[in-house]
Write an enzyme that holds these catalytic residues in place. Structure first.
Site, PDB file in Angstrom:
ATOM      1  N   ASN A 197       0.812  -1.235   0.000  1.00 43.02           N
ATOM      2  CA  ASN A 197       0.000   0.000   0.000  1.00 43.02           C
ATOM      3  C   ASN A 197       0.837   1.273   0.000  1.00 43.02           C
ATOM      4  O   ASN A 197       0.448   2.257  -0.619  1.00 43.02           O
ATOM      5  CB  ASN A 197      -1.023  -0.010   1.149  1.00 43.02           C
ATOM      6  CG  ASN A 197      -0.387  -0.130   2.513  1.00 43.02           C
ATOM      7  OD1 ASN A 197       0.733  -0.616   2.651  1.00 43.02           O
ATOM      8  ND2 ASN A 197      -1.091   0.314   3.521  1.00 43.02           N
ATOM      9  N   GLU A 199       4.788  -4.269  12.193  1.00 43.82           N
ATOM     10  CA  GLU A 199       3.797  -3.202  11.949  1.00 43.82           C
ATOM     11  C   GLU A 199       2.657  -3.847  11.189  1.00 43.82           C
ATOM     12  O   GLU A 199       2.782  -4.124   9.994  1.00 43.82           O
ATOM     13  CB  GLU A 199       4.429  -2.078  11.116  1.00 43.82           C
ATOM     14  CG  GLU A 199       5.575  -1.359  11.801  1.00 43.82           C
ATOM     15  CD  GLU A 199       5.118  -0.404  12.879  1.00 43.82           C
ATOM     16  OE1 GLU A 199       3.895  -0.256  13.080  1.00 43.82           O
ATOM     17  OE2 GLU A 199       5.988   0.189  13.546  1.00 43.82           O
ATOM     18  N   CYS A 235      -3.299   1.239   6.792  1.00 42.97           N
ATOM     19  CA  CYS A 235      -3.405   0.543   8.080  1.00 42.97           C
ATOM     20  C   CYS A 235      -4.002   1.435   9.148  1.00 42.97           C
ATOM     21  O   CYS A 235      -4.565   0.946  10.115  1.00 42.97           O
ATOM     22  CB  CYS A 235      -2.025   0.055   8.507  1.00 42.97           C
ATOM     23  SG  CYS A 235      -0.787   1.348   8.452  1.00 42.97           S
ATOM     24  N   GLU A 280       8.548   2.038  14.845  1.00 48.16           N
ATOM     25  CA  GLU A 280       9.321   2.632  13.761  1.00 48.16           C
ATOM     26  C   GLU A 280       9.215   4.158  13.912  1.00 48.16           C
ATOM     27  O   GLU A 280       8.376   4.671  14.642  1.00 48.16           O
ATOM     28  CB  GLU A 280       8.765   2.214  12.399  1.00 48.16           C
ATOM     29  CG  GLU A 280       8.835   0.705  12.126  1.00 48.16           C
ATOM     30  CD  GLU A 280      10.243   0.165  11.877  1.00 48.16           C
ATOM     31  OE1 GLU A 280      11.213   0.948  11.915  1.00 48.16           O
ATOM     32  OE2 GLU A 280      10.375  -1.058  11.667  1.00 48.16           O
TER      33      GLU A 280
END
Ligand code: NAD
Length: 447
Positions: free
Chosen positions: A126, A224, A258, A428
Site C-alpha cells: 500500500n 507493523e 493501516c 518505527e
C-alpha cells in the site's frame, strides 16, 4: 505487474532465487562492516546523499508508485517526498545514538548502542517505497546494512531505488533489494541466520508467520501490522470540521491504509447530523485516473484485493455508496458507508482494507471507550472533542499505539509509530526506532 486503473500488464520480473538471496545477505554483511567503520560524518553525508538522490528523482519514483499501486499522483509525490525527508531526518541521528553511564558500586558502568548487522525490511503494497525507506533509513543511521523485499505486486519504485543506490558513493551492497513472493523469498529472509532483524510491515496473519519463522534464529522483530482504527466523535466537537475531515480519514489511499479510521463512533445526540454530512462530503471526493493531478481516490491495488473487499461487502445490507467510479476496466470501488451495523459483525471488527466505513452511535464516554477497544487491533485512532480533560481521559484508555485529537493524522517522521495488541510491536520512526535497530551493551569497569 498490472496497472490497477486499466488492467494492462505494465512489467514482469523474475523472483530472486535462493542462491542470490544468500549472496545478497553475505554481501550485505560485508557492506555493513565497512559502513559501521566509516567516520560518523561520512555516514551522515551518505544518508543525506540518498535523500538528495530521491528528491532529484521524485517525479520518476512517484510515477512508478502511482502506476503500480493505482495511487493518485499527488499523493504518490507526497509519499516519495517523505522518503527523502526520512533519510534527511535520520542522517542527523548518526552522531546522536548515545549510551549512558550508570551509578554502581565498585566501578564505572556504561552502555553502548551497537548496530545489529543485516536487517531485512519486508514491505507491504500500500505504501511500497515509503514504508521500506522509513525503516531502512533508521536501520542505516544505526550502522546496519539493509536487504529490502517489496511486496510481489508493487516492486517498481523499490527496484528503481536500488538502481539509483548503485550510483551512490556508498559501501557496495549496503542496501540491496530482493524480489518475489512472501512465502518463498520472504521466508528465505525470515529464516536466514545472517539476518539479525526483520522489520516487517503487513497483515497480522503474515506477521504471525514471520514471527514463527524468525523464532529459530532468535531474530529481533518489529511488526507493523493491521488495524481497525476508531474515530470517536463527541457531541461537543467542532462537528463541521470532524465531518469535513472524516472522508479522507478513512478513504484516503482508497481505504488501503493501516491507519484508516474505518470505525467512526459518533455520540448518539449528533449521530444523524454526522451521518448526513459524512455521506455528502464523501460523495464529493474525486475518483478517477491516478495520473490526474486532481484525483483524490484511485482504484484498489489488484483484482485479488478487489475480490477480498467485495467479499466483506456481500453479506452487508443497506450500505450507502457515495461517489461514482469511472466506466471501463480497472479495480474500481466507490466509498461504502455502513450505518449502524451489528456491533459483533465482521464488517465492524475485521480489517477490510478498502473504501468501507462503518458508523456506529455511542451513548457516553464509557460506551465509546469500550467500543473503541473491542477489536483485536490497536494501531491508531482519533478523538474529536472541545473538552481537553475528556480528550486526555479518553486517550489514556484507548488501547492504541498512536492517537490524535481533533485530527485524523497518524504518521510523523519524528514520532514513534507502532501498534498495541495484534497490530504488532516495536516502534518505527522517531528516535524510538533507533532502539529497535541496535543492541544495548553494558560494560562495567572495576575501579
Ligand atoms: P501481507 O502481509 O500480505 O504482505 C506484506 C509483505 O510480507 C509482502 O512483502 C509479502 O510478500 C510478504 N510476505 C507474505 N508472506 C510472507 C511470509 N510467509 N514470510 C515473509 N514475508 C511474507 O500484507 P499486504 O497485503 O502487503 O499489506 C496490507 C496489510 O499491511 C494490511 O493488513 C495493513 O494494515 C498492513 N499495513 C500495516 C502498516 C503498519 O505500519 N502497521 C502499514 C502498511 C500496511
Amino acid at each position: 505487474m498490472v496497472n490497477p486503473a486499466t488492467e494492462e500488464v505494465i512489467d514482469e520480473y523474475l523472483s530472486t532465487d535462493a542462491s542470490s538471496v544468500d549472496a545478497a545477505l553475505r554481501n550485505a554483511a560485508l557492506g555493513q562492516r565497512e559502513w559501521a567503520s566509516l567516520r560518523l560524518s561520512d555516514r551522515r553525508d551518505g544518508l543525506r546523499a540518498i535523500a538528495d538522490m530521491v528528491t532529484e528523482h521524485i517525479d520518476e519514483l512517484a510515477s512508478l508508485e502511482s502506476l503500480d499501486v493505482g495511487k493518485p499522483i499527488s499523493r504518490a509525490r507526497n509519499e516519495i517526498a517523505s522518503v527523502a525527508q526520512a533519510f534527511h531526518y535520520y542522517s542527523g541521528m548518526v552522531d546522536k545514538i548515545c549510551g549512558s553511564t550508570i551509578p554502581v558500586d565498585g566501578g564505572i558502568d556504561m552502555t553502548f548502542r551497537e548496530p545489529l548487522g543485516v536487517v531485512a525490511v519486508i514491505a507491504p503494497w500500500n505504501f511500497p517505497l515509503a514504508v521500506a525507506s522509513w525503516n531502512a533509513a533508521a536501520a542505516l543511521a544505526a550502522g546496519n546494512a539493509v536487504v529490502v523485499k517489496p511486496a510481489e505486486d508493487t516492486p517498481l519504485s523499490t527496484r528503481r531505488f536500488a538502481e539509483l543506490m548503485a550510483t551512490q558513493n556508498l559501501p557496495e551492497h549496503l542496501v540491496q533489494v530482493v524480489l518475489g513472493p512472501g512465502p518463498t523469498v520472504g521466508e528465505m529472509l525470515t529464516s536466514h541466520p545472517l539476518v539479525r532483524k526483520i522489520s516487517f510491515t503487513g497483515s497480522t496473519k503474515t506477521g504471525k508467520a514471520v514471527m514463527r519463522s524468525a523464532a529459530d534464529t532468535m531474530k529481533r522483530l518489529t511488526l507493523e501490522l493491521g488495524g481497525k482504527s476508531a474515530s470517536i466523535i463527541f457531541a461537543d466537537s467542532d462537528l463541521e470540521r470532524a465531518i469535513a475531515e472524516a472522508p479522507m480519514g478513512v478513504f484516503d489511499n482508497t481505504g488501503q491504509d493501516c491507519c484508516a479510521r474505518s470505525r467512526i463512533l459518533v455520540e448518539r445526540t449528533v449521530f444523524t447530523d454526522f451521518v448526513d454530512g459524512f455521506i455528502a462530503a464523501t460523495a464529493e471526493l474525486r475518483i478517477g485516473a491516478p495520473a490526474d493531478e486532481m484525483t483524490e481516490l484511485g482504484p484498489l491495488a489488484s483484482r485479488l484485493h478487489h475480490e477480498r473487499v467485495q467479499a466483506f461487502l456481500d453479506p452487508v445490507e443497506g450500505a450507502v455508496v457515495a461517489g461514482e467510479i469511472p466506466d471501463g476496466p480497472g479495480f474500481w470501488m466507490a466509498p461504502h458507508i455502513v450505518i449502524e451495523p451489528d456491533r459483533r459483525s465482521a464488517i465492524v471488527n475485521e480489517e477490510v482494507f478498502g473504501p468501507v466505513a462503518v458508523v456506529l452511535p455511542f451513548d457516553d464516554e464509557e460506551d465509546a471507550i469500550e467500543l473503541a477497544n473491542s477489536t483485536i487491533y490497536g494501531l491508531s485512532g482519533s478523538i474529536w472533542t472541545s473538552n481537553l480533560g475528556r480528550a486526555l481521559r479518553v486517550a489514556q484508555r484507548v488501547e492504541s499505539g498512536t492517537l490524535s485529537v481533533n485530527s485524523n493524522t497518524s504518521v510523523r517522521l519524528q514520532t514513534p509509530f507502532g501498534g498495541f495488541k495484534e497490530s504488532g510491536f516495536g516502534r518505527e520512526l522517531g528516535m524510538a526506532a533507533i532502539d529497535g535497530y541496535t543492541e544495548l551493551k553494558n560494560v562495567f569497569i572495576a575501579t
